[in-house]
Write a protein that holds these residues in place. Structure first.
Motif, PDB file in Angstrom:
ATOM      1  N   UNK A 163       0.833  -1.207   0.000  1.00  0.00           N
ATOM      2  CA  UNK A 163       0.000   0.000   0.000  1.00  0.00           C
ATOM      3  C   UNK A 163       0.866   1.256   0.000  1.00  0.00           C
ATOM      4  N   UNK A 164       2.001   1.200   0.696  1.00  0.00           N
ATOM      5  CA  UNK A 164       2.871   2.384   0.728  1.00  0.00           C
ATOM      6  C   UNK A 164       3.486   2.644  -0.646  1.00  0.00           C
ATOM      7  N   UNK A 166       1.960   1.791  -3.455  1.00  0.00           N
ATOM      8  CA  UNK A 166       0.827   2.311  -4.247  1.00  0.00           C
ATOM      9  C   UNK A 166       0.674   3.812  -4.004  1.00  0.00           C
ATOM     10  N   UNK A 167       0.831   4.188  -2.735  1.00  0.00           N
ATOM     11  CA  UNK A 167       0.760   5.607  -2.357  1.00  0.00           C
ATOM     12  C   UNK A 167       1.844   6.404  -3.087  1.00  0.00           C
ATOM     13  N   UNK A 169       3.447   5.475  -5.841  1.00  0.00           N
ATOM     14  CA  UNK A 169       3.190   5.472  -7.294  1.00  0.00           C
ATOM     15  C   UNK A 169       2.230   6.598  -7.644  1.00  0.00           C
ATOM     16  N   UNK A 170       1.214   6.777  -6.797  1.00  0.00           N
ATOM     17  CA  UNK A 170       0.242   7.838  -7.035  1.00  0.00           C
ATOM     18  C   UNK A 170       0.899   9.216  -6.852  1.00  0.00           C
ATOM     19  N   UNK A 171       1.798   9.323  -5.891  1.00  0.00           N
ATOM     20  CA  UNK A 171       2.490  10.619  -5.709  1.00  0.00           C
ATOM     21  C   UNK A 171       3.303  10.967  -6.954  1.00  0.00           C
ATOM     22  N   UNK A 173       2.647   9.915  -9.994  1.00  0.00           N
ATOM     23  CA  UNK A 173       1.661  10.253 -11.048  1.00  0.00           C
ATOM     24  C   UNK A 173       1.252  11.719 -10.929  1.00  0.00           C
ATOM     25  N   UNK A 174       1.115  12.191  -9.696  1.00  0.00           N
ATOM     26  CA  UNK A 174       0.700  13.586  -9.490  1.00  0.00           C
ATOM     27  C   UNK A 174       1.831  14.559  -9.827  1.00  0.00           C
ATOM     28  N   UNK A 177       1.632  14.760 -13.504  1.00  0.00           N
ATOM     29  CA  UNK A 177       0.500  15.569 -14.007  1.00  0.00           C
ATOM     30  C   UNK A 177       0.685  17.050 -13.687  1.00  0.00           C
ATOM     31  N   UNK A 183      -1.443  12.629 -16.386  1.00  0.00           N
ATOM     32  CA  UNK A 183      -0.832  11.615 -15.518  1.00  0.00           C
ATOM     33  C   UNK A 183      -0.027  10.576 -16.297  1.00  0.00           C
ATOM     34  N   UNK A 184      -0.276  10.472 -17.604  1.00  0.00           N
ATOM     35  CA  UNK A 184       0.415   9.459 -18.422  1.00  0.00           C
ATOM     36  C   UNK A 184       1.154  10.077 -19.607  1.00  0.00           C
TER      37      UNK A 184
ATOM     38  N   UNK B  36      -7.359  16.442  -4.858  1.00  0.00           N
ATOM     39  CA  UNK B  36      -6.369  16.596  -5.938  1.00  0.00           C
ATOM     40  C   UNK B  36      -7.121  16.822  -7.237  1.00  0.00           C
ATOM     41  N   UNK B 120      -5.578   2.405  -3.743  1.00  0.00           N
ATOM     42  CA  UNK B 120      -4.413   3.043  -3.108  1.00  0.00           C
ATOM     43  C   UNK B 120      -4.862   3.762  -1.837  1.00  0.00           C
ATOM     44  N   UNK B 121      -3.927   4.065  -0.931  1.00  0.00           N
ATOM     45  CA  UNK B 121      -4.320   4.764   0.308  1.00  0.00           C
ATOM     46  C   UNK B 121      -5.025   6.096   0.029  1.00  0.00           C
ATOM     47  N   UNK B 122      -4.622   6.827  -1.008  1.00  0.00           N
ATOM     48  CA  UNK B 122      -5.254   8.129  -1.276  1.00  0.00           C
ATOM     49  C   UNK B 122      -6.747   7.971  -1.574  1.00  0.00           C
TER      50      UNK B 122
END
Ligand code: SF4
Ligand code: SF4
Lengths: 384, 215
Positions: A163-164, A166-167, A169-171, A173-174, A177, A183-184, B36, B120-122
């Motif tokens: 999960x960390x 994943x967190x 990976x999302x950071x 992506x942001x 963006x 994002x891609x 976001x 995801x956590x977010x």
């Protein structure tokens, strides 16, 4: 064609397009493959997994040959989601919209490789964009490698680091963006142009979080036990992190002229197992952060929407997160007449099979699969 | 680059990491869905006569399902993360839990990644009682991604047939809805259409929450 010619094989093998076998600097006719699949013996079965299953992100089918627990071989059918994409006669910029969507997760790599090939064909001086393009690709590599390590944690049932990651990976992506408006990286790269505010790329927090997770994983005996000495493969026909994990110094950042990385050191390992692939991916995250920071670009680039009208043939080869990505284009008066693309997923899929049948059991399957970072999307595409 | 850090391991005195404590220390990272924001994809406004590459502009009007949000036309992005249309509400029985089963018909991979970002956590979709099913037999909603492909046509049908009633079908992304720039749509009809290339995790969750209605 500045970097490639048609002819006999020269240098290392890089991959395969629809029409050619691609080497370090030549395009040769496709060689014959021998079927080296194991014969089924009495008492063995084929266990079918996929093409649509909970543990698979993309559609792909595996027929695993097994006497019960050991994996003796696997027949891979990746063709279920094969996409036929029409490009012939389209303008250079319309084709870019499709190229970006060959592998959306590695879209910066694909769109930049295509742009470089077009620029080679039309003799466009692109040296001004060299550093910006490297930064984009390295940022994409960070996200992709985080995703591979996340996959390994998921396979190990390690929910907290999974999960960390994943967190994280999302950071990333942001960050992408915020800097590039998507994002891609869709609609970011063009012919001799990039659209993005590079001053918005800050990686301090990503580095700090990743180092702490990496330290944690390196101290987790259970995790290390699961990935050490599993999925061993050491084959000269390999690419990317999987090759470097088996002591082959293969890296388009070193031996391709399409982008100039200057002084750069490759991360190497020698065991060729899932653990080595994990180490190379993890170290390359830190190395990519170093590369991005060393350029320290603070500029805003705006896209140039000019249509080009020339004719010619061009090629490019770059190091995408999973290895060599090659493009050939043939252009006639601004229209794309042919594209030949070789993705790293071709060699990685081949080596995944060899790694899997090398003394593994069923519970090793996902570790080996995730460690190669294969994308069916880029493997199963036919241009029309 | 410095010395490879892993060379320090195995030199005795393994440090054991308590992942549970480690996780708790990170505190809650889950966010409100509007925290976001980004412009592409989001709802586009205005009128345009741009020659759209996917024919998403027809007689000046915007067709969200066809739009790949390529940023070429002069329609204005609003930042609103509700790029969806609901043709059929989600049956009330799914208010307490909704299990999604994704099928990749022919994607570029980005829709797949956005789908996994829901967990995801977010975004933590479980707070909205939205979960992932590992087989269509346990699924309430089929999430279709990507363009139509010959190889996946039957698989998609079989997955739908294997689901128990009542069931719904969600189309995710321009490829699934209209073919986008790549091909043709994966299915003819969806109960919920979530536009975007790819749709954002916030749009996906907003669509499901609205289609399910209030408690
Ligand atoms: S943003 Fe959408 S509507 Fe505008 S040109 Fe691109 S695809 Fe067409
Ligand atoms: S809708 Fe866009 S992001 Fe999704 S699969 Fe198609 S091309 Fe990729």
């Amino acid at each position: 064609m500045k970097y490639y010619e048609f002819g006999d094989k020269t240098g290392r093998y890089v991959g395969r397009t629809e029409k050619y076998d691609v080497y370090a600097s030549t395009l040769a006719g496709i060689g014959k493959d021998e079927d080296d699949h194991e014969e089924r013996t009495p008492g063995e079965i084929y266990f079918n997994y996929g093409p649509s299953a909970g543990g698979l992100r993309e559609s792909v089918n595996f027929s695993i040959l097994t006497p019960g627990e050991a994996i003796r071989d696997v027949i891979i059918n990746s063709g279920f989601k094969r996409r036929n994409i029409r490009i012939t006669g389209d303008s250079i910029s319309d084709v870019m919209l499709k190229v970006e969507r060959i592998n959306g997760f590695h879209s910066a790599s694909h769109s930049i490789a295509y742009a470089l090939a077009v620029e080679d064909a039309l003799n466009v001086d692109n040296s001004d964009l060299n550093d910006a393009r490297i930064v984009e690709i390295e940022l994409e590599r960070i996200r992709s490698n985080i995703d591979v390590i996340k996959g390994l944690c998921e396979s190990a049932g390690f929910a907290v680091p999974e999960k960390q990651l994943l967190l994280l990976r999302e950071e990333v992506a942001r960050i992408i963006s915020t800097a590039f408006g998507h994002r891609y990286y869709f609609s970011v790269n063009g012919i001799n142009s990039v659209d993005g505010d590079f001053s918005r790329i800050t990686l301090n927090s990503v580095e700090k979080q990743f180092r702490s997770l990496y330290d944690g994983l390196l101290s987790s005996k259970i995790f290390l036990d699961r990935i050490q000495e599993n999925g061993i493969v050491s084959d000269p026909l390999s690419t990317g992190p999987a090759a470097r994990a088996a002591n082959f110094r293969y890296d388009a950042r070193l031996d391709s002229g399409s982008l100039n990385y200057g002084k750069y050191s490759t991360v190497m390992e020698s065991s060729g197992d899932t653990f080595s692939r994990f180490l190379v991916r993890a170290e390359e995250i830190l190395e990519s952060i170093n590369i991005i920071e060393s350029y320290d670009i603070k500029k805003i680039y705006r896209k140039n929407r000019m249509e080009l009208n020339g004719s010619g043939e061009g090629t490019a080869r770059i190091e995408s997160p999973a290895g060599d990505l090659f493009y050939y284009v043939k252009i006639n008066e601004g229209r794309i007449m042919d594209i030949q693309m070789s993705s790293p997923s071709y060699l990685n899929m081949r080596n995944f099979r060899y790694a899997l049948k090398n003394g593994n059991i069923f519970t090793d399957f996902f570790f080996v699969w995730e460690s190669f970072g294969i994308w069916i999307s880029e493997l199963e595409v036919r241009f029309q | 680059m410095g010395k490879l850090r892993h060379l320090d391991i195995g030199t005795g005195g393994e440090v054991s990491v308590n992942w549970f404590i480690n996780g708790v220390k990170k505190r809650i990272k889950t966010e409100k869905l509007d925290k976001y924001n980004l412009m592409y994809p989001s709802i586009l406004e205005g009128v345009s006569d741009y020659n759209c590459p996917t024919e998403a502009i027809n007689n000046g009007k915007w067709n969200m399902d066809k739009c790949i949000f390529c940023r070429q036309c002069d329609l204005n992005p609003t930042g609103k993360q509700d790029t969806y249309s609901i043709d059929q509400k989600i049956p009330g029985i799914f208010k307490k839990s909704l299990y999604l089963y994704p099928v990749d018909s022919g994607t570029c991979g980005a829709c797949n990644v956005e789908f996994t970002t829901l967990f995801s956590p977010q975004y933590d979709s479980s707070r909205f009682k939205i979960f992932m099913a590992n087989t269509p037999r346990h699924a309430d909603a089929l999430v279709v991604m990507g363009v139509h492909t010959e190889g996946m046509e039957q698989i998609l049908r079989e997955a739908y047939d294997a689901m128990p009633e009542p069931k719904i079908v969600i189309g995710l992304g321009a490829c699934a809805l209209s073919g986008g720039i790549i091909g043709r749509s994966a299915m003819e009809k969806y109960d919920i259409r979530i536009a975007g290339c790819p749709p954002t995790p916030a749009s996906i969750l907003n669509a499901i929450i609205e289609a399910r209605g209030k408690k």
